[in-house]
Design an enzyme around this catalytic site. Structure first.
Site, PDB file in Angstrom:
ATOM      1  N   ASP A   1      51.649  28.674  -8.014  1.00  0.00           N
ATOM      2  CA  ASP A   1      52.587  29.580  -7.566  1.00  0.00           C
ATOM      3  C   ASP A   1      53.781  28.843  -6.882  1.00  0.00           C
ATOM      4  O   ASP A   1      53.960  27.575  -7.165  1.00  0.00           O
ATOM      5  CB  ASP A   1      51.944  30.491  -6.129  1.00  0.00           C
ATOM      6  CG  ASP A   1      52.735  31.664  -6.064  1.00  0.00           C
ATOM      7  OD1 ASP A   1      52.891  32.754  -6.553  1.00  0.00           O
ATOM      8  OD2 ASP A   1      53.304  31.604  -4.868  1.00  0.00           O
TER       9      ASP A   1
ATOM     10  N   SER B   1      47.339  33.216 -18.075  1.00  0.00           N
ATOM     11  CA  SER B   1      46.171  32.238 -17.193  1.00  0.00           C
ATOM     12  C   SER B   1      44.838  32.411 -17.666  1.00  0.00           C
ATOM     13  O   SER B   1      43.741  32.157 -17.832  1.00  0.00           O
ATOM     14  CB  SER B   1      46.287  32.424 -15.641  1.00  0.00           C
ATOM     15  OG  SER B   1      47.183  31.357 -15.284  1.00  0.00           O
TER      16      SER B   1
ATOM     17  N   LYS C   1      47.254  43.631  -9.775  1.00  0.00           N
ATOM     18  CA  LYS C   1      48.126  43.202 -10.890  1.00  0.00           C
ATOM     19  C   LYS C   1      47.196  42.522 -11.923  1.00  0.00           C
ATOM     20  O   LYS C   1      47.412  42.860 -13.121  1.00  0.00           O
ATOM     21  CB  LYS C   1      48.957  41.936 -10.222  1.00  0.00           C
ATOM     22  CG  LYS C   1      49.594  40.925 -11.479  1.00  0.00           C
ATOM     23  CD  LYS C   1      49.917  39.527 -10.966  1.00  0.00           C
ATOM     24  CE  LYS C   1      50.690  39.811  -9.385  1.00  0.00           C
ATOM     25  NZ  LYS C   1      51.441  38.425  -9.207  1.00  0.00           N
TER      26      LYS C   1
ATOM     27  N   THR D   1      55.226  33.934 -17.347  1.00  0.00           N
ATOM     28  CA  THR D   1      55.601  34.908 -16.286  1.00  0.00           C
ATOM     29  C   THR D   1      57.120  35.446 -16.699  1.00  0.00           C
ATOM     30  O   THR D   1      57.279  36.599 -16.603  1.00  0.00           O
ATOM     31  CB  THR D   1      55.602  34.233 -14.962  1.00  0.00           C
ATOM     32  OG1 THR D   1      54.390  33.782 -14.722  1.00  0.00           O
ATOM     33  CG2 THR D   1      55.925  35.639 -13.956  1.00  0.00           C
TER      34      THR D   1
ATOM     35  N   LYS E   1      43.958  34.339  -3.716  1.00  0.00           N
ATOM     36  CA  LYS E   1      45.077  33.594  -3.599  1.00  0.00           C
ATOM     37  C   LYS E   1      44.894  32.636  -2.643  1.00  0.00           C
ATOM     38  O   LYS E   1      43.975  32.692  -1.628  1.00  0.00           O
ATOM     39  CB  LYS E   1      46.334  34.505  -3.097  1.00  0.00           C
ATOM     40  CG  LYS E   1      47.832  33.986  -3.232  1.00  0.00           C
ATOM     41  CD  LYS E   1      48.161  34.175  -4.589  1.00  0.00           C
ATOM     42  CE  LYS E   1      49.575  33.599  -4.808  1.00  0.00           C
ATOM     43  NZ  LYS E   1      50.175  34.103  -6.344  1.00  0.00           N
TER      44      LYS E   1
END
Ligand SMILES: NC(=O)C1=CN([C@@H]2O[C@H](COP(=O)(O)OP(=O)(O)OC[C@H]3O[C@@H](n4cnc5c(N)ncnc54)[C@H](OP(=O)(O)O)[C@@H]3O)[C@@H](O)[C@H]2O)C=CC1
Ligand SMILES: O=C(O)CCC(=O)C(=O)O
Length: 450
Positions: free
Chosen positions: A166, A382, A114, A210, A126
């Site tokens: 998230d 971001s 991504k 998003t 992550k």
């Protein structure tokens, strides 16, 4: 399938069978890459795939915090620095009680491709914790975040690893995390986290990015099919940050979001959640209430609520699963197909089980778009926040939105072109995997084998 690809997938199944979400994403991504591996035998020689499925580094840490009654609790914190070949590790933190290494690794693996698709210099990472924010007071959230950052701060930085939000981590949590980082480091390195408040280095439009990005991507798909977004009905899931962004953009563009869901069921709003600012803003209120109930929307606006059900049986032009992983299984996919839906646009990370995904992709009249492309606008903005922090400047909302729009148009374009190049037609799923992989693969090959 290419034999080397098959071997790597099988080895991941053997080694990581106890992390089914991670195995699922590896199977999905790698199975698209056969034609690329056929064309580049040097990748097998350098065991590129065997290396790309293994995180460069992953660690856990203890997070101890005190609740409002003075009792201590211990959670597990995680950070997975999956692949840094094209830039500092970048990706969100998830606070949810079901978090375990398989969830962090699936999200980190998706993030590699991504982030590459955004065209910006960010590697894949992550993190998160099995901390459950539901029902916690503001003071408890603050103490948890402070403890989490105390354990993590040595291992991140603007040029090392840049976490963000998230599920379960929004502006409030990022604020507490940043405050603690600043307190410990004694420097104002605001490029260490993104999704910050505007007053201390956040980017305008990051909260919306998003959802807005997903809608821009949808517009590109519709353009490709000779259709317009205005008047389209959209079934969404969840009522969190991403779904809110979709609804807000749908209001501007004249599209109608007819469903929201929560752990308690789903609501159907025939007029559209996106029919007024009041309704769109109510999503923020529901989220902030911490009640975890979508039924509140039905009670407030007098629309039907379906307890314990998912929204995938409704008739809509576009399906956008925007809540969580594996929300759409084979049974739901069959309902979607039976309803004659033409556009299946994944938004949440890996919202579709692999069998359902392949079934949907096999439908002649359906366009399927993958989440790693559709939701890339979040991490893309971001990265724009990181740029603003580096140059110590603040861009206008219009500038950020224009860059986001350009990014989403380009992601759609490079994905479609990559699929075309390998004779796969308008296969956006394979195209995104191939285009995202190619840049990381080049960087890894040029940097030597390790
Ligand atoms: N935020 C971002 O910028 C990005 C997010 N994503 C992905 O998008 C998805 C949504 O993220 P985001 O909106 O930020 O997260 P949020 O935590 O803001 O929202 C998630 C939503 O999903 C709902 N939900 C949780 N469990 C269920 C369930 N069992 N059934 C239906 N709904 C449920 C939550 O309800 P409740 O709170 O009541 O449990 C909440 O409304 C995730 O997959 C995330 O990884 C991807 C790219 C960027
Ligand atoms: O903005 C970011 O860095 C993270 C976004 C994210 O977690 C995601 O793309 O899934």
């Amino acid at each position: 399938m290419n034999a080397y690809v098959e071997r790597v997938i099988e080895s991941v199944r053997q080694k990581h069978g106890n992390e089914p979400e991670f195995v699922q994403t590896v199977e999905e991504v790698l199975s698209s890459l056969s034609p690329v591996i056929d064309k580049h035998p040097e990748y097998e020689k350098a065991d590129l795939l065997g290396r790309i499925v293994e995180p460069e580094r992953m660690f856990t840490f203890r997070v101890v915090w005190m609740d409002d009654n003075g009792a201590y609790h211990t959670n597990i914190g995680y950070r997975c620095q999956f692949n840094g070949a094209i830039g500092p590790y970048k990706g969100g933190l998830r606070f949810q009680k079901n978090v375990y290494p398989g969830i962090i690794k699936f999200l980190g693996f998706e993030q590699i491709f991504k982030n590459s698709l955004t065209g910006l210099p960010i590697g894949g990472g992550k993190g998160g914790s099995d901390f459950d924010p539901a029902g916690k007071s503001d003071a408890e959230i603050m103490r948890f975040c402070q403890s989490f950052m105390t354990a993590l701060y040595r291992y991140i930085g603007p040029d090392i690893d840049v976490p963000a939000g998230d599920m379960g981590v929004g502006g409030r949590e990022i604020g507490y995390l940043f405050g603690q980082y600043r307190r410990l480091k004694g420097t104002f390195e605001n490029g260490v986290l993104t999704g910050k408040g505007f007053s201390y280095g956040g980017s305008l439009t990051r909260p919306e990015a998003t959802g807005y990005g997903a809608m821009y991507y949808l517009q590109e798909v519709l353009k490709h099919e000779g259709e317009e977004i205005q008047g389209k009905t959209i079934a969404c899931a969840g009522f969190g940050n991403v779904t809110w962004g979709i609804c807000k953009k749908a209001l501007h563009l004249g599209a109608k979001v007819v469903t929201l869901s929560g752990p308690d069921g789903y609501i159907y709003d025939e007029e559209g959640v996106s029919s007024s600012e009041e309704k769109v803003n109510y999503l923020l209120e529901m989220r902030a209430s911490g009640r975890n109930r979508v039924q509140d929307y039905a009670d407030k606006f007098g629309v039907p609520f379906f307890p314990g059900e998912k929204p995938w049986g409704v008739k809509a032009d576009v399906i956008m699963p925007s809540a969580m992983q594996n929300d759409v299984n084979m049974e739901s996919a069959q309902k979607i197909v039976a309803n004659g839906v033409k556009y299946y646009i994944e938004v949440a990370n890996m919202p579709t089980t692999n069998d359902a995904l392949y079934y949907l992709m096999s439908q002649k009249n359906m366009v399927v778009a993958p989440s790693k492309a559709v939701n890339a606008g979040g991490v893309g903005v971001s990265a724009l926040e990181m740029s603003q922090n580096s140059e110590r400047l603040v861009w206008t909302a219009e500038e950020v939105d224009a860059q986001l729009h350009k990014m989403m148009v380009n992601i759609h374009k490079v994905s479609a072109e990559a699929a075309e190049e390998y004779g796969l037609g308008y296969n956006l799923v394979a195209g995104a995997n191939i285009a995202g992989f190619q840049k990381v693969a080049n960087a890894m090959m040029e940097q030597g084998i390790f």
